[in-house]
Design a protein around this motif. Structure first.
Motif, PDB file in Angstrom:
ATOM      1  N   LEU A 284     -16.723 -24.924  -1.190  1.00 34.12           N
ATOM      2  CA  LEU A 284     -16.462 -25.116  -2.623  1.00 34.12           C
ATOM      3  C   LEU A 284     -16.331 -23.735  -3.274  1.00 34.12           C
ATOM      4  N   ILE A 285     -15.152 -23.512  -3.853  1.00 33.02           N
ATOM      5  CA  ILE A 285     -14.865 -22.216  -4.480  1.00 33.02           C
ATOM      6  C   ILE A 285     -14.667 -22.413  -5.975  1.00 33.02           C
ATOM      7  N   ALA A 286     -15.356 -21.633  -6.785  1.00 29.64           N
ATOM      8  CA  ALA A 286     -15.056 -21.588  -8.221  1.00 29.64           C
ATOM      9  C   ALA A 286     -14.095 -20.435  -8.451  1.00 29.64           C
ATOM     10  N   GLN A 287     -12.922 -20.748  -8.985  1.00 29.34           N
ATOM     11  CA  GLN A 287     -11.953 -19.694  -9.316  1.00 29.34           C
ATOM     12  C   GLN A 287     -11.986 -19.444 -10.813  1.00 29.34           C
ATOM     13  N   ILE A 288     -12.488 -18.273 -11.187  1.00 29.14           N
ATOM     14  CA  ILE A 288     -12.432 -17.863 -12.594  1.00 29.14           C
ATOM     15  C   ILE A 288     -11.327 -16.822 -12.702  1.00 29.14           C
ATOM     16  N   THR A 289     -10.710 -16.729 -13.871  1.00 28.54           N
ATOM     17  CA  THR A 289      -9.611 -15.770 -13.970  1.00 28.54           C
ATOM     18  C   THR A 289      -9.395 -15.294 -15.398  1.00 28.54           C
ATOM     19  N   ASP A 290      -8.775 -14.128 -15.489  1.00 21.64           N
ATOM     20  CA  ASP A 290      -8.330 -13.580 -16.777  1.00 21.64           C
ATOM     21  C   ASP A 290      -9.455 -13.507 -17.805  1.00 21.64           C
ATOM     22  N   MET A 291     -10.501 -12.786 -17.404  1.00 19.50           N
ATOM     23  CA  MET A 291     -11.661 -12.650 -18.294  1.00 19.50           C
ATOM     24  C   MET A 291     -11.444 -11.587 -19.373  1.00 19.50           C
ATOM     25  N   HIS A 292     -10.593 -10.590 -19.104  1.00 18.28           N
ATOM     26  CA  HIS A 292     -10.218  -9.577 -20.101  1.00 18.28           C
ATOM     27  C   HIS A 292     -11.424  -8.971 -20.828  1.00 18.28           C
ATOM     28  N   ILE A 293     -12.429  -8.575 -20.051  1.00 15.08           N
ATOM     29  CA  ILE A 293     -13.644  -7.999 -20.644  1.00 15.08           C
ATOM     30  C   ILE A 293     -13.345  -6.654 -21.322  1.00 15.08           C
ATOM     31  N   ARG A 294     -13.885  -6.489 -22.534  1.00  8.32           N
ATOM     32  CA  ARG A 294     -13.789  -5.248 -23.296  1.00  8.32           C
ATOM     33  C   ARG A 294     -15.182  -4.599 -23.322  1.00  8.32           C
ATOM     34  N   PRO A 295     -15.304  -3.375 -23.747  1.00  6.12           N
ATOM     35  CA  PRO A 295     -16.647  -2.804 -23.886  1.00  6.12           C
ATOM     36  C   PRO A 295     -17.469  -3.672 -24.846  1.00  6.12           C
ATOM     37  N   SER A 296     -18.787  -3.710 -24.634  1.00  8.02           N
ATOM     38  CA  SER A 296     -19.653  -4.598 -25.419  1.00  8.02           C
ATOM     39  C   SER A 296     -19.423  -4.406 -26.930  1.00  8.02           C
ATOM     40  N   GLY A 297     -19.295  -5.539 -27.633  1.00  9.21           N
ATOM     41  CA  GLY A 297     -19.107  -5.486 -29.082  1.00  9.21           C
ATOM     42  C   GLY A 297     -17.653  -5.465 -29.511  1.00  9.21           C
ATOM     43  N   LYS A 298     -16.734  -5.224 -28.562  1.00 19.16           N
ATOM     44  CA  LYS A 298     -15.303  -5.201 -28.918  1.00 19.16           C
ATOM     45  C   LYS A 298     -14.636  -6.492 -28.493  1.00 19.16           C
ATOM     46  N   LYS A 299     -13.768  -7.017 -29.355  1.00 12.81           N
ATOM     47  CA  LYS A 299     -13.053  -8.244 -29.023  1.00 12.81           C
ATOM     48  C   LYS A 299     -11.673  -7.916 -28.459  1.00 12.81           C
ATOM     49  N   ALA A 300     -11.212  -8.737 -27.526  1.00 10.11           N
ATOM     50  CA  ALA A 300      -9.865  -8.550 -26.984  1.00 10.11           C
ATOM     51  C   ALA A 300      -8.855  -8.949 -28.056  1.00 10.11           C
ATOM     52  N   TYR A 301      -7.870  -8.121 -28.252  1.00  7.71           N
ATOM     53  CA  TYR A 301      -6.824  -8.346 -29.270  1.00  7.71           C
ATOM     54  C   TYR A 301      -7.420  -8.508 -30.673  1.00  7.71           C
ATOM     55  N   GLY A 302      -8.641  -8.025 -30.852  1.00  7.55           N
ATOM     56  CA  GLY A 302      -9.302  -8.137 -32.146  1.00  7.55           C
ATOM     57  C   GLY A 302      -9.778  -9.540 -32.470  1.00  7.55           C
ATOM     58  N   VAL A 303      -9.645 -10.476 -31.509  1.00  7.75           N
ATOM     59  CA  VAL A 303      -9.911 -11.889 -31.786  1.00  7.75           C
ATOM     60  C   VAL A 303     -10.916 -12.510 -30.812  1.00  7.75           C
ATOM     61  N   VAL A 304     -10.773 -12.216 -29.521  1.00 10.47           N
ATOM     62  CA  VAL A 304     -11.469 -12.998 -28.501  1.00 10.47           C
ATOM     63  C   VAL A 304     -12.750 -12.298 -28.049  1.00 10.47           C
ATOM     64  N   ASP A 305     -13.883 -12.981 -28.201  1.00 11.64           N
ATOM     65  CA  ASP A 305     -15.162 -12.448 -27.730  1.00 11.64           C
ATOM     66  C   ASP A 305     -15.265 -12.772 -26.236  1.00 11.64           C
ATOM     67  N   THR A 306     -14.592 -11.959 -25.436  1.00 13.21           N
ATOM     68  CA  THR A 306     -14.468 -12.270 -24.011  1.00 13.21           C
ATOM     69  C   THR A 306     -15.805 -12.152 -23.276  1.00 13.21           C
TER      70      THR A 306
ATOM     71  N   SER B 140      -9.684 -14.010 -10.130  1.00 11.43           N
ATOM     72  CA  SER B 140      -8.338 -13.646  -9.693  1.00 11.43           C
ATOM     73  C   SER B 140      -7.576 -12.750 -10.676  1.00 11.43           C
ATOM     74  N   GLY B 141      -8.251 -11.711 -11.158  1.00 10.34           N
ATOM     75  CA  GLY B 141      -7.540 -10.646 -11.852  1.00 10.34           C
ATOM     76  C   GLY B 141      -7.572 -10.703 -13.364  1.00 10.34           C
ATOM     77  N   ASP B 142      -7.141  -9.592 -13.982  1.00  9.22           N
ATOM     78  CA  ASP B 142      -7.373  -9.343 -15.406  1.00  9.22           C
ATOM     79  C   ASP B 142      -8.863  -9.544 -15.687  1.00  9.22           C
ATOM     80  N   LEU B 143      -9.640  -8.867 -14.847  1.00  4.30           N
ATOM     81  CA  LEU B 143     -11.101  -8.925 -14.942  1.00  4.30           C
ATOM     82  C   LEU B 143     -11.523  -8.268 -16.250  1.00  4.30           C
ATOM     83  N   THR B 144     -10.840  -7.165 -16.550  1.00  4.81           N
ATOM     84  CA  THR B 144     -11.084  -6.425 -17.791  1.00  4.81           C
ATOM     85  C   THR B 144      -9.770  -6.371 -18.562  1.00  4.81           C
ATOM     86  N   ASP B 145      -9.857  -5.880 -19.791  1.00  3.79           N
ATOM     87  CA  ASP B 145      -8.625  -5.812 -20.581  1.00  3.79           C
ATOM     88  C   ASP B 145      -7.906  -4.483 -20.377  1.00  3.79           C
TER      89      ASP B 145
END
Ligand code: FE2
Ligand code: FE2
Length: 295
Positions: free
Chosen positions: A3-25, A49-54
């Motif tokens: 059983l594999i959990a596939q998570i993807t495109d988390m786009h993590i930013r430095p703590s306190g910063k939102k991705a694209y100014g909107v998403v609390d990744t 599977s990638g885009d681990l960070t922004d």
């Protein structure tokens, strides 16, 4: 069983910063981690599977490392177009599965019933991916090693079309050569991707291609031809890939969030199979009792 959990495109930013100014990744990935940890049947492993960070910053990978800590099972990372290989190596290199030499972060996972091949499709500094000659050669060599073993291939950029024209323009290039390489290999159960931030399936190259939804923002579902990509905050999710020897690979989409329920299936007396014990998915007796009470 694997059983594999596939998570993807988390786009993590430095703590306190939102991705694209909107998403609390950060908060959204923490919710995904909690959801996986609460699965009644625990995955054997997690593949991201990638885009681990922004932006591929060391600070972002360090935060990612911290967020993933509560997961008890191994977590395998793949780069996407928002990642930087050198910084992934710096923060996660000590975990033993990422190659520390050579350009690409390809590897295999061999200790499960289902074999995992992780492919690095990134072209540094570009949005699209590519299966160029060295990468095709690496994949061919891996597949030739164990031609009969059930296998899933993970890669960030889909090598197949999805109908989302603006995203397909930054797909994995040289895909026909990869399709030719896969054709006739019945042991390849799946080519599982990220990048498109939606749950998508397609028959491709004699196998099945799939894309998992993002654990954060989703790409707007718009199948009209146009060039502008936009995102929204549809429910985030991840894929659970269940491999069983008698059934092959089965994939479920798990949504992340708090939803009403669970409720028992209390059958209505008017249900055509009300008296058929075999037709009741949960509790025929409970339904009968409830029906009795309502009379
Ligand atoms: Fe992404
Ligand atoms: Fe991407």
């Amino acid at each position: 069983m694997t059983l594999i959990a596939q998570i993807t495109d988390m786009h993590i930013r430095p703590s306190g910063k939102k991705a694209y100014g909107v998403v609390d990744t950060e908060a959204m990935l923490r919710a995904a981690v909690a959801s996986i940890a609460a699965q009644p049947r625990q995955p054997n492993l997690v593949v991201a599977s990638g885009d681990l960070t922004d932006c591929g910053l060391v600070e972002e990978y360090e935060l990612l490392h911290d967020i993933l800590k509560p997961l008890a099972m191994p977590v395998y990372l793949l780069p996407g177009n928002h990642d930087r290989r050198e910084n992934m190596r710096l923060v996660f290199g000590d975990q033993g599965y990422l190659p520390m030499n050579g350009e690409h972060l390809h590897y295999t996972v061999e200790d499960q019933a289902l074999r995992i091949i992780a492919l690095d499709t990134v072209v540094a500094g570009k949005g699209h991916g590519e299966m160029d000659t060295p990468r095709l050669a690496w994949l061919r060599a891996r597949l030739d090693e164990q031609p009969d073993r059930p296998t899933i291939i993970f890669m960030h950029h889909p090598p197949f079309p999805t109908g989302l024209q603006h995203m397909d323009s930054i797909n994995c290039r040289n895909a026909p050569a990869m399709a030719e390489l896969l054709r006739g290999r019945a042991n390849v159960e799946r080519v599982a991707c990220g990048h498109h931030h939606r749950s998508i399936q397609i028959r491709w190259a004699g196998t099945i291609g799939s894309v998992a939804p993002s654990v954060a923002h989703q790409v707007v579902l718009d199948l009209q031809p146009h060039d502008d990509a936009t995102f929204n905050m549809e429910p985030p999710g991840y894929h659970l890939h269940l491999w069983q020897p008698d059934a092959g690979l089965i994939t479920h989409t798990a949504f992340i969030g708090h939803f009403a329920g669970p409720y028992p299936f209390l059958l209505d007396p008017d249900y055509p199979a009300f008296k058929d014990k075999d037709a009741a998915p949960v509790s025929h007796a409970a339904a009968a009792a409830a029906a009795q009470k309502s009379r």
